[in-house]
Design a protein around this motif. Structure first.
Motif, PDB file in Angstrom:
ATOM      1  N   LYS A   1      43.791  41.377  41.734  1.00  0.00           N
ATOM      2  CA  LYS A   1      43.711  40.237  40.821  1.00  0.00           C
ATOM      3  C   LYS A   1      45.041  39.489  40.774  1.00  0.00           C
ATOM      4  N   LYS A   2      46.050  40.052  41.441  1.00  0.00           N
ATOM      5  CA  LYS A   2      47.401  39.502  41.367  1.00  0.00           C
ATOM      6  C   LYS A   2      47.629  38.500  42.499  1.00  0.00           C
ATOM      7  N   TRP A   3      48.232  37.371  42.156  1.00  0.00           N
ATOM      8  CA  TRP A   3      48.566  36.374  43.174  1.00  0.00           C
ATOM      9  C   TRP A   3      49.869  36.773  43.875  1.00  0.00           C
ATOM     10  N   LEU A   4      49.867  36.740  45.205  1.00  0.00           N
ATOM     11  CA  LEU A   4      51.078  37.002  45.993  1.00  0.00           C
ATOM     12  C   LEU A   4      51.737  35.663  46.294  1.00  0.00           C
ATOM     13  N   VAL A   5      53.065  35.613  46.198  1.00  0.00           N
ATOM     14  CA  VAL A   5      53.791  34.343  46.348  1.00  0.00           C
ATOM     15  C   VAL A   5      54.679  34.388  47.590  1.00  0.00           C
ATOM     16  N   GLY A   6      54.533  33.371  48.467  1.00  0.00           N
ATOM     17  CA  GLY A   6      55.439  33.191  49.602  1.00  0.00           C
ATOM     18  C   GLY A   6      55.595  34.418  50.472  1.00  0.00           C
ATOM     19  N   ASP A   7      56.803  35.002  50.471  1.00  0.00           N
ATOM     20  CA  ASP A   7      57.117  36.113  51.378  1.00  0.00           C
ATOM     21  C   ASP A   7      56.284  37.363  51.112  1.00  0.00           C
ATOM     22  N   GLN A   8      55.710  37.485  49.903  1.00  0.00           N
ATOM     23  CA  GLN A   8      54.890  38.667  49.601  1.00  0.00           C
ATOM     24  C   GLN A   8      53.654  38.722  50.504  1.00  0.00           C
ATOM     25  N   LEU A   9      53.201  37.561  50.980  1.00  0.00           N
ATOM     26  CA  LEU A   9      52.058  37.523  51.898  1.00  0.00           C
ATOM     27  C   LEU A   9      52.426  38.038  53.286  1.00  0.00           C
ATOM     28  N   GLN A  10      53.742  38.079  53.584  1.00  0.00           N
ATOM     29  CA  GLN A  10      54.199  38.556  54.896  1.00  0.00           C
ATOM     30  C   GLN A  10      54.534  40.046  54.896  1.00  0.00           C
ATOM     31  N   ALA A  11      54.512  40.671  53.716  1.00  0.00           N
ATOM     32  CA  ALA A  11      54.901  42.091  53.622  1.00  0.00           C
ATOM     33  C   ALA A  11      53.996  42.958  54.491  1.00  0.00           C
ATOM     34  N   ASP A  12      54.567  44.053  55.022  1.00  0.00           N
ATOM     35  CA  ASP A  12      53.810  44.942  55.920  1.00  0.00           C
ATOM     36  C   ASP A  12      52.582  45.535  55.239  1.00  0.00           C
ATOM     37  N   ASP A  13      52.687  45.789  53.943  1.00  0.00           N
ATOM     38  CA  ASP A  13      51.565  46.435  53.256  1.00  0.00           C
ATOM     39  C   ASP A  13      50.620  45.418  52.591  1.00  0.00           C
ATOM     40  N   ALA A  14      50.859  44.116  52.799  1.00  0.00           N
ATOM     41  CA  ALA A  14      49.992  43.094  52.187  1.00  0.00           C
ATOM     42  C   ALA A  14      48.678  43.013  52.966  1.00  0.00           C
ATOM     43  N   ASP A  15      47.570  43.143  52.254  1.00  0.00           N
ATOM     44  CA  ASP A  15      46.248  43.032  52.885  1.00  0.00           C
ATOM     45  C   ASP A  15      45.802  41.575  52.791  1.00  0.00           C
ATOM     46  N   VAL A  16      45.812  40.881  53.945  1.00  0.00           N
ATOM     47  CA  VAL A  16      45.509  39.442  53.925  1.00  0.00           C
ATOM     48  C   VAL A  16      44.046  39.153  54.296  1.00  0.00           C
ATOM     49  N   THR A  17      43.200  40.201  54.330  1.00  0.00           N
ATOM     50  CA  THR A  17      41.787  39.999  54.664  1.00  0.00           C
ATOM     51  C   THR A  17      41.093  39.240  53.529  1.00  0.00           C
ATOM     52  N   GLY A  18      40.465  38.132  53.888  1.00  0.00           N
ATOM     53  CA  GLY A  18      39.714  37.352  52.897  1.00  0.00           C
ATOM     54  C   GLY A  18      40.558  36.816  51.770  1.00  0.00           C
ATOM     55  N   VAL A  19      41.854  36.625  52.039  1.00  0.00           N
ATOM     56  CA  VAL A  19      42.761  36.178  50.979  1.00  0.00           C
ATOM     57  C   VAL A  19      42.420  34.735  50.572  1.00  0.00           C
ATOM     58  N   SER A  20      42.440  34.495  49.253  1.00  0.00           N
ATOM     59  CA  SER A  20      42.160  33.152  48.731  1.00  0.00           C
ATOM     60  C   SER A  20      43.492  32.435  48.550  1.00  0.00           C
ATOM     61  N   LEU A  21      43.670  31.280  49.216  1.00  0.00           N
ATOM     62  CA  LEU A  21      44.971  30.592  49.237  1.00  0.00           C
ATOM     63  C   LEU A  21      44.975  29.347  48.354  1.00  0.00           C
ATOM     64  N   ARG A  22      46.112  29.115  47.705  1.00  0.00           N
ATOM     65  CA  ARG A  22      46.359  27.843  47.010  1.00  0.00           C
ATOM     66  C   ARG A  22      47.665  27.268  47.551  1.00  0.00           C
ATOM     67  N   ARG A  23      47.588  26.033  48.019  1.00  0.00           N
ATOM     68  CA  ARG A  23      48.769  25.398  48.613  1.00  0.00           C
ATOM     69  C   ARG A  23      49.246  24.240  47.734  1.00  0.00           C
TER      70      ARG A  23
END
Length: 432
Positions: free
Chosen positions: A43-65
């Protein structure tokens, strides 16, 4: 009082990637996605570099630009990203002691300029602000590296949101000559998403993964008809075929290319004669390979195969008409930009074409552009295309040079001036 170099923050606020660091440095400290994202599992929004972290699961991630079509239209999201960059990555404590050099898009409407100024001065409290556009900074950086004086150049910026061909003379962008194509990295990623979703797996929600697949596997075709014929071959004869594996969330949380050597087979072939001789060697092994390929397919993994998609996606930039888009291709866009300038400048601009922006990183991009440009340009003129050493960081490095120059301080608008006369009048200082 002279401004310390390290007190100038240089921010190239791109639609795809944000580059931030200090004036005078060679490279930025932070190169992060300019967006916030919420993974399916959280439920937590990841900001900037947090999306690049090794343990970040980016599957089906909902993005706001914060940036759409190149312009800052969501200041709330931008504030979150900037806050993360300034406080956590650049470790700035007192922003009132710092100056900001902000790279803005060309032809930014006054209402959006005002909201950017409010962020800079009212939300973050920077001591002063200088605004620059990307073509002039690219020209400045390349001119500083060139041996002779570079009076004028044509900067071709293929960014995330759009592509500009901008003539620059003595560090000033000639606005009347700028031509824009509404095609950039975002449109290419969306097109690849559609192709893969139509042909194999539904990946319409996998923006970051398909972006990665595009960067790893796409290339520019030098002979479209030949490559289309090749992509119809079967087995090992099809040297364009390669596989991209999607993350499973258990053993790996990032997508990857199944076999990098397989993906690079085509790029090692210099021309058509080598291509067909190599295919002849492969023909004898065709049937056994097909059987082996079937055994190799791992049904437990989510993966998709790319063939002609690899070159049809970048083809959009050169032939948008083929995809039903009512736009000129990149070569025609460049010629129109040059023809908008004084005839005396034409030979100089064609001799100094500089490519910048992430979309110019596709293999063979410059070769194809030169082939398309040559028939459109008078024989008396030379066509010389320069690829930047790092097209993603080129604008930022130009900004770093400008921020460390002696006249930088006089180019800035201070917070006191902003509070006294307002955004619109302050902005006149950056007009030319």
């Amino acid at each position: 009082m002279g401004m310390e170099r390290s007190s100038v923050v240089v921010l190239d606020n791109g639609g795809g990637l944000l580059k931030a660091g200090f004036g005078g440095d060679t490279d930025p400290i932070a190169v992060v996605p300019n967006c916030i994202g919420r993974p399916l599992s959280s439920k937590k929004w990841l900001v900037g570099d947090q999306l690049q972290a090794d343990d970040a699961d980016v599957t089906g991630v909902s993005l706001r630009r914060p940036i759409d079509r190149g312009y800052l239209i969501n200041p709330e999201v931008q504030r979150e990203v900037w806050d993360r960059v300034f406080r956590s990555l650049l470790k700035l404590e007192d922003l009132s002691q710092s100056s900001l050099l902000l790279v803005e898009p060309l032809f930014n409407p006054p209402s959006l300029q005002r909201s950017a100024d409010e962020l800079v001065f009212e939300e973050f409290g920077f001591g002063s602000l200088c605004v620059a556009d990307s073509p002039s900074l690219v020209h400045l950086y390349e001119a500083s590296r060139a041996q002779g004086p570079a009076v004028a150049s044509l900067v071709v910026d293929c960014g995330f949101s759009f592509t500009h061909a901008a003539p620059v003379m003595q560090n000033l962008t000639l606005n009347y000559g700028v031509k824009r194509m509404d095609l950039g990295g975002k449109a290419l990623t969306n097109y690849l998403k559609e192709l893969v979703s139509y042909r194999s797996l539904n990946v319409m929600d996998e923006t970051l993964l398909i972006d990665h697949a595009k960067e790893q596997l796409c290339f520019v075709s030098l002979d479209l008809q030949r490559d289309l014929r090749l992509s119809r071959k079967s087995g090992k004869e099809n040297i364009l075929k390669c596989t991209y594996v999607l993350p499973d969330g258990v053993t790996h949380t990032k997508g990857f290319v199944k076999d990098l050597n397989e993906a690079r087979r085509y790029l090692s072939l210099p021309d058509a004669t080598d291509l067909y001789s190599k295919m002849g060697e492969m023909r004898g092994q065709g049937d056994t390979d097909k059987a082996e390929d079937r055994r190799k397919v791992d049904l437990t993994q989510n993966e998709f195969v790319l063939t002609n998609e690899r070159f049809l996606v970048p083809e959009m930039l050169f032939q948008p008409v083929d995809l039903g888009m009512n736009q000129a291709g990149l070569a025609e866009c460049i010629v129109r930009a040059v023809n908008s300038c004084h005839p005396y400048l034409h030979p100089v601009l064609f001799q100094n074409i500089i490519l910048t922006g992430g979309s110019t990183l596709f293999p063979r991009f410059a070769q194809r552009l030169e082939r398309e440009l040559r028939p459109l340009v008078l024989d008396a003129y030379d066509v010389k295309i320069t690829c930047q050493e790092n097209p993603i960081l080129g604008v930022w490095r130009g900004g770093s040079l400008l921020a460390s120059s002696p006249e930088f301080e006089s180019m800035c608008v201070t917070k006191a001036e902003y509070e006294e006369i307002g955004s619109a009048r302050c902005r006149r200082r950056f007009f030319h």
